[in-house]
Write an enzyme that holds these catalytic residues in place. Structure first.
Site, PDB file in Angstrom:
ATOM      1  N   HIS A  58      28.594  30.522  62.468  1.00 43.06           N
ATOM      2  CA  HIS A  58      27.577  30.865  63.473  1.00 43.06           C
ATOM      3  C   HIS A  58      26.854  32.122  62.987  1.00 43.06           C
ATOM      4  O   HIS A  58      27.441  32.951  62.280  1.00 43.06           O
ATOM      5  CB  HIS A  58      28.319  31.149  64.783  1.00 43.06           C
ATOM      6  N   ASP A  91      36.760  34.383  63.569  1.00 45.91           N
ATOM      7  CA  ASP A  91      35.902  34.117  64.723  1.00 45.91           C
ATOM      8  C   ASP A  91      36.555  32.976  65.505  1.00 45.91           C
ATOM      9  O   ASP A  91      36.501  31.812  65.092  1.00 45.91           O
ATOM     10  CB  ASP A  91      34.513  33.721  64.205  1.00 45.91           C
ATOM     11  N   GLN A 127      35.282  29.307  69.180  1.00 48.72           N
ATOM     12  CA  GLN A 127      35.381  27.888  69.551  1.00 48.72           C
ATOM     13  C   GLN A 127      36.827  27.392  69.620  1.00 48.72           C
ATOM     14  O   GLN A 127      37.055  26.253  70.020  1.00 48.72           O
ATOM     15  CB  GLN A 127      34.590  27.008  68.574  1.00 48.72           C
ATOM     16  N   LYS A 165      33.057  31.275  77.211  1.00 52.18           N
ATOM     17  CA  LYS A 165      33.343  29.916  76.726  1.00 52.18           C
ATOM     18  C   LYS A 165      34.748  29.496  77.153  1.00 52.18           C
ATOM     19  O   LYS A 165      35.191  28.395  76.885  1.00 52.18           O
ATOM     20  CB  LYS A 165      33.268  29.879  75.196  1.00 52.18           C
ATOM     21  N   CYS A 202      22.546  27.936  66.112  1.00 46.53           N
ATOM     22  CA  CYS A 202      22.779  29.262  65.484  1.00 46.53           C
ATOM     23  C   CYS A 202      23.556  29.103  64.192  1.00 46.53           C
ATOM     24  O   CYS A 202      24.483  29.883  63.908  1.00 46.53           O
ATOM     25  CB  CYS A 202      23.499  30.210  66.435  1.00 46.53           C
TER      26      CYS A 202
HETATM   27  C1  LIG Z   1      31.659  29.871  66.368  1.00 42.51           C
HETATM   28  C2  LIG Z   1      30.894  30.836  67.222  1.00 42.51           C
HETATM   29  N1  LIG Z   1      30.907  32.131  66.911  1.00 42.51           N
HETATM   30  C3  LIG Z   1      30.263  33.042  67.650  1.00 42.51           C
HETATM   31  C4  LIG Z   1      29.539  32.693  68.755  1.00 42.51           C
HETATM   32  C5  LIG Z   1      28.828  33.738  69.531  1.00 42.51           C
HETATM   33  O1  LIG Z   1      29.400  33.886  70.769  1.00 42.51           O
HETATM   34  P1  LIG Z   1      28.719  34.795  71.894  1.00 42.51           P
HETATM   35  O2  LIG Z   1      27.308  34.312  72.031  1.00 42.51           O
HETATM   36  O3  LIG Z   1      29.535  34.536  73.101  1.00 42.51           O
HETATM   37  O4  LIG Z   1      28.795  36.201  71.432  1.00 42.51           O
HETATM   38  C6  LIG Z   1      29.487  31.351  69.124  1.00 42.51           C
HETATM   39  C7  LIG Z   1      28.677  30.927  70.275  1.00 42.51           C
HETATM   40  O5  LIG Z   1      28.261  29.807  70.384  1.00 42.51           O
HETATM   41  C8  LIG Z   1      30.183  30.397  68.334  1.00 42.51           C
HETATM   42  O6  LIG Z   1      30.172  29.099  68.640  1.00 42.51           O
END
Ligand SMILES: Cc1ncc(COP(=O)(O)O)c(C=O)c1O
Length: 409
Positions: free
Chosen positions: A121, A198, A201, A224, A366
């Site tokens: 992401h 990270d 998900q 999430k 993203c």
């Molecule tokens: C794999 C991953 N990392 C990071 C993020 C970013 O999360 P946030 O927008 O809650 O900071 C997301 C959000 O969709 C994601 O799917």
């Protein structure tokens, strides 16, 4: 797991759009919230609202106590022994920025290699890009194979003596790939590199054991994970947190401030400048309790059955028209289903589905480097969570039939 019963806990699922009941298939973007979570947020403001760590009066002490209990709850969720290693942040994006910025001023100050993956992401790419100019760091991307799995031989060849940080998602938000984080982390540590995970998900679907993963830092987002927006967690090993400079300066993160110098507080306070999202933290703790009551294993098998159903229908009825991305379900594919419909732009697919009351996501998710790698401008993404039903999967595919008819594919 009684999905009908669970759905009653989520008031928003009673909504209809264009005369159809909402089929919410976008939980990977943000989950819906059960009543206990909504009540907890209200209860905080009705009963406990005061700033934390500041007042000596009883109400402020209650708020502080609730906030610190939420930290303990999050520590249990991440299997962390010391709650002081938990930092409350806005979400994964902020957490990864805190980590990257801190490393940029310490370990990566004079450059070095940062290895990430092509499936990340943007929140796990851009903060590292931002360090390229000031530090001269060498940012490398591990590629994927045709099934959307990381090419570990390529990773090994990138992992040389200059590698200082390896940073990757536990589960891809596009491919659904469950990455072999432990294996990757072991190799990274053997090469003297730190590991950043990270878990945006994965945390919504499984309790995270940061030690078992071999992480040095890990991040997730509350919104999430059935919690409210604007709260999330960053975990870091205490010695690493102590070494890092703070991300932001302000109240609460200091031991003392003078006109000629400042001394920082110990973590986690050092990384929580200003008034934190106390209500969010307390409410997220309630969300984690809720998920635990539902049961992680039951939830995982329910979600898996939904994905298997989707795969089966796609294979039986849409073999020439719907293309699914990512590994097979039997090979570590979790909760998200990205697909294209032949000859139809993903935004058009999502718009037609919307008119059927079905909420999916379309776009680059993203993850533009991944879109480039897959040579697609965009993808459709349906993602499942504990409250989704087999009927919703059937509705998704019935609506895709309509898409094909409308576009005369
Ligand atoms: C794999 C991953 N990392 C990071 C993020 C970013 O999360 P946030 O927008 O809650 O900071 C997301 C959000 O969709 C994601 O799917």
């Amino acid at each position: 797991m009684d999905v009908g019963r669970i759905r009653q806990d989520f008031p928003i699922l009673r909504r209809s759009f264009y005369g159809h009941p909402l089929a919410y298939l976008d939980s990977a973007a943000s989950s819906q919230k059960p009543t206990v979570v909504l009540d907890a947020e209200r209860e905080f403001y009705e009963e406990r609202n005061a700033n934390v760590h500041r007042g000596v009066y009883a109400l402020s002490e209650e708020a502080t106590d609730a906030y610190e209990k939420a930290r303990e709850r999050m520590a249990r969720f991440l299997h962390v022994r010391d709650p002081q290693e938990i930092i409350f942040v806005r979400g994964t994006t902020e957490a990864l920025n805190v980590v990257a910025a801190g490393l940029g001023r310490t370990r990566l100050k004079h450059g070095g290699r940062v290895i990430t993956t092509v499936m990340e992401h943007h929140s796990n790419i851009v903060p590292w890009h931002m360090l390229r100019e000031p530090t001269g760091l060498d940012l490398r991307f591990v590629d994927i194979d045709a099934n959307g799995r990381l090419k570990l031989d390529e990773y090994d060849s990138l992992l040389d003596a200059t590698a200082k940080v390896v940073t990757l998602s536990h589960v891809s938000n596009v491919l659904g790939t469950l990455n072999p984080v432990r294996e990757i982390a072991d190799r990274a540590h053997a090469a003297g590199s730190l590991v950043v995970v990270d878990a945006a998900q994965s945390a919504p679907h499984r309790p995270i054991d940061v030690e078992a993963l071999g992480a040095d830092f890990a991040a997730f987002s509350g919104h999430k994970t059935l919690g409210p927006m604007g709260i999330g967690g960053l975990w870091g090993k205490s010695e690493l947190l102590r070494e890092r400079p703070p991300f932001m300066g302000g109240g609460e993160m200091i031991r003392s401030v003078h006109t000629d110098r400042v001394e920082y507080a110990d973590p986690p306070a050092k990384f929580e400048a200003g008034t934190p999202n106390v209500a969010g933290a307390c409410t997220l703790a309630v969300a984690l309790d809720y998920l635990e009551r539902v049961g992680w294993d039951d939830m995982a098998s329910h979600e898996r059955a939904l994905l298997e159903r989707a795969y089966r229908i796609a294979a039986e009825r849409f073999s020439g028209t719907v293309r699914i991305f990512g590994p097979p379900i039997s090979d570590g594919h979790e909760s998200v289903l990205c697909f294209t419909v032949k000859g139809v732009h993903p935004h058009d697919v999502a718009t037609i589905l919307d008119r059927e009351g079905i909420a999916i996501r379309s776009g680059h998710h993203c993850a533009q480097p991944l879109m480039e790698r897959l040579q697609v401008p965009a993808l459709c993404r349906a993602s499942v969570y504990l409250y989704n039903t087999p009927e919703e999967i059937d509705r998704l595919f019935a609506a895709l039939e309509k898409v094909l008819t409308v576009f005369a594919v």
